[in-house]
Design a protein around this motif. Structure first.
Motif, PDB file in Angstrom:
ATOM      1  N   ARG A  30       6.473 -21.288  17.274  1.00  0.00           N
ATOM      2  CA  ARG A  30       7.038 -20.207  16.468  1.00  0.00           C
ATOM      3  C   ARG A  30       6.019 -19.772  15.428  1.00  0.00           C
ATOM      4  O   ARG A  30       5.239 -20.579  14.912  1.00  0.00           O
ATOM      5  N   CYS A  31       6.030 -18.484  15.102  1.00  0.00           N
ATOM      6  CA  CYS A  31       5.056 -17.930  14.158  1.00  0.00           C
ATOM      7  C   CYS A  31       5.783 -17.012  13.181  1.00  0.00           C
ATOM      8  O   CYS A  31       6.387 -16.015  13.583  1.00  0.00           O
ATOM      9  N   HIS A  70       6.948 -11.209  15.300  1.00  0.00           N
ATOM     10  CA  HIS A  70       7.055 -12.517  14.671  1.00  0.00           C
ATOM     11  C   HIS A  70       8.434 -13.120  14.933  1.00  0.00           C
ATOM     12  O   HIS A  70       9.328 -12.464  15.459  1.00  0.00           O
ATOM     13  N   VAL A 307      -6.065 -19.912  12.321  1.00  0.00           N
ATOM     14  CA  VAL A 307      -4.850 -20.089  13.113  1.00  0.00           C
ATOM     15  C   VAL A 307      -5.042 -21.209  14.134  1.00  0.00           C
ATOM     16  O   VAL A 307      -4.162 -22.066  14.321  1.00  0.00           O
ATOM     17  N   ALA A 311      -2.794 -24.554  14.189  1.00  0.00           N
ATOM     18  CA  ALA A 311      -2.011 -24.829  15.399  1.00  0.00           C
ATOM     19  C   ALA A 311      -2.394 -26.174  16.005  1.00  0.00           C
ATOM     20  O   ALA A 311      -1.538 -26.918  16.499  1.00  0.00           O
ATOM     21  N   LEU A 323       3.966 -22.037  12.756  1.00  0.00           N
ATOM     22  CA  LEU A 323       2.748 -21.429  12.231  1.00  0.00           C
ATOM     23  C   LEU A 323       3.121 -20.373  11.200  1.00  0.00           C
ATOM     24  O   LEU A 323       3.936 -19.487  11.460  1.00  0.00           O
ATOM     25  N   SER A 324       2.536 -20.468  10.016  1.00  0.00           N
ATOM     26  CA  SER A 324       2.834 -19.507   8.955  1.00  0.00           C
ATOM     27  C   SER A 324       1.652 -19.407   8.016  1.00  0.00           C
ATOM     28  O   SER A 324       0.628 -20.074   8.206  1.00  0.00           O
ATOM     29  N   MET A 342      -1.034 -12.435  14.697  1.00  0.00           N
ATOM     30  CA  MET A 342      -0.092 -12.654  15.789  1.00  0.00           C
ATOM     31  C   MET A 342      -0.814 -12.810  17.122  1.00  0.00           C
ATOM     32  O   MET A 342      -0.401 -13.588  17.988  1.00  0.00           O
ATOM     33  N   ALA A 345      -1.920 -16.257  17.255  1.00  0.00           N
ATOM     34  CA  ALA A 345      -0.784 -17.154  17.490  1.00  0.00           C
ATOM     35  C   ALA A 345      -0.448 -17.230  18.970  1.00  0.00           C
ATOM     36  O   ALA A 345      -0.127 -18.296  19.503  1.00  0.00           O
ATOM     37  N   GLY A 349      -1.173 -20.754  20.217  1.00  0.00           N
ATOM     38  CA  GLY A 349       0.122 -21.411  20.019  1.00  0.00           C
ATOM     39  C   GLY A 349       0.706 -21.971  21.278  1.00  0.00           C
ATOM     40  O   GLY A 349       1.771 -22.567  21.252  1.00  0.00           O
TER      41      GLY A 349
END
Length: 349
Positions: A30-31, A70, A307, A311, A323-324, A342, A345, A349
């Motif tokens: 999740r991001c 997101h 990122v 991750a 992930l934030s 994104m 991600a 991710g």
């Protein structure tokens, strides 16, 4: 308003979240970049609109999701909205972040004239409830939606003033607790009202940062009310709350594992590897790409690198990872920077 799923995605955010919770296969972590007022830039709305017009609040959330894809929408009332409803001097502008003007609580004797908010009757809070109703209909089947109620110490500081509040913790602790009780009960009313729409609750309490108030005052004035609120959020929504804490919070980590939270969002000042070792056995972690140095001012390569590293560590978290960014991405950041965030991600991710 129509929800558009990014063609690069294999799952909707709701499907992804459910698969992760069920221990099933999912496409990526999740991001949730913390965008705040930045989201208003997507649809060309003003910051004033984002705080006052229910329809435009919903449009901003949908427009931002349709562009970035997101994993969570978030609406208020936030700390400013609740403080505003309680009488704080919140100043809004079209293109600047809200801020506090004069302290409205000059003397604690004035507290006798205050009552906790009734969210369903308060016009200021109803702005956000009306936006919630719109989003519950058009977006909730696809994207998890969270309502932020801010944090007790922060809202109290908006009423009393940060310097006075910190001084009062030493000189007038009973009065500080009176104020925090008013604020906490007002937050609980907002939580209960938002629970009707099936939303989860988010909180952030930057004034409770131990670098500002110290671990002693955190234990006495911040932790008990945050514990009460996270428990209550679960009681009225059936979902654990999310909590963001700013700054270097190492000295109060022992309290976090006792909070009833879905995930804890950490500032980029925190060593994510240390969080993996000391916090992830107890709760999920969100974080913590630097919002200014990397997301706002970094190159595409720097965003991808940060990122990727977050991750990599996040995938080792025992209770899960989101992930934030380490804090809110500043208003005025080029939207292409979020696109890159994104894109990274989806790749790492």
């Amino acid at each position: 308003m129509k929800i558009c799923i990014n063609p690069a995605e294999k799952m909707t955010p709701v499907e992804r979240k459910q698969a992760i919770e069920d221990g099933k296969a999912y496409d990526r972590i999740r991001c949730i970049p913390a965008m705040g007022e930045l989201k208003s830039q997507v649809g060309g709305q003003t910051i004033w609109d984002m705080w006052h017009d229910p329809r435009k609040i919903a449009e901003i959330e949908v427009s931002a999701f349709n562009r970035f894809g997101h994993d969570q929408m978030m609406i208020g009332p936030n700390s400013y909205g609740i403080a505003d409803a309680l009488g704080a001097d919140v100043i809004y502008a079209e293109d600047k972040l809200p801020y506090i003007g004069k302290n409205c609580l000059k003397d604690y004797q004035e507290l006798s004239g205050y009552e906790p908010l009734d969210a369903k009757k308060d016009d200021r809070i109803k702005t956000f409830l009306n936006a919630a109703e719109i989003l519950a209909d058009c977006a909730a089947p696809y994207v998890p939606i969270t309502a932020s109620v801010g944090g007790p110490m922060t809202i109290a500081s908006y009423l009393r003033g940060v310097e006075y509040l910190l001084r009062d913790c030493k000189r007038e602790p009973e009065q500080v607790h009176r104020l925090l009780r008013l604020v906490t009960d007002s937050e609980k009313s907002c939580m209960k009202a938002m629970g009707k729409y099936g939303f989860s609750i988010a909180m952030a309490d930057p004034v409770a940062n131990p670098e500002l108030i110290g671990p002693k005052y955190y234990k006495e004035f911040a932790y008990p009310y945050m514990k009460e609120l996270t428990d209550y959020a679960y009681e009225v929504t059936g979902k654990k709350a999310n909590l963001h804490m700013c700054g270097r919070t190492y000295s109060i980590w022992k309290y976090f594992s006792q909070l009833n939270v879905q995930f804890l969002s950490l500032d980029n000042a925190i060593d994510l590897n240390r969080a993996k070792e000391e916090l992830s056995p107890y709760l999920a972690i969100a974080g913590n790409v630097p919002p200014v140095e990397v997301v706002m001012n970094g190159t595409k390569e720097e965003i991808f690198q940060s990122v990727q590293e977050c991750a990599r560590i996040g995938k080792q978290m025992e209770q899960g990872y989101v992930l934030s960014t380490g804090c809110e991405i500043p208003y005025g950041t080029a939207l292409s920077q979020i696109d890159w965030f994104m894109e990274a991600a989806r790749q790492y991710g």
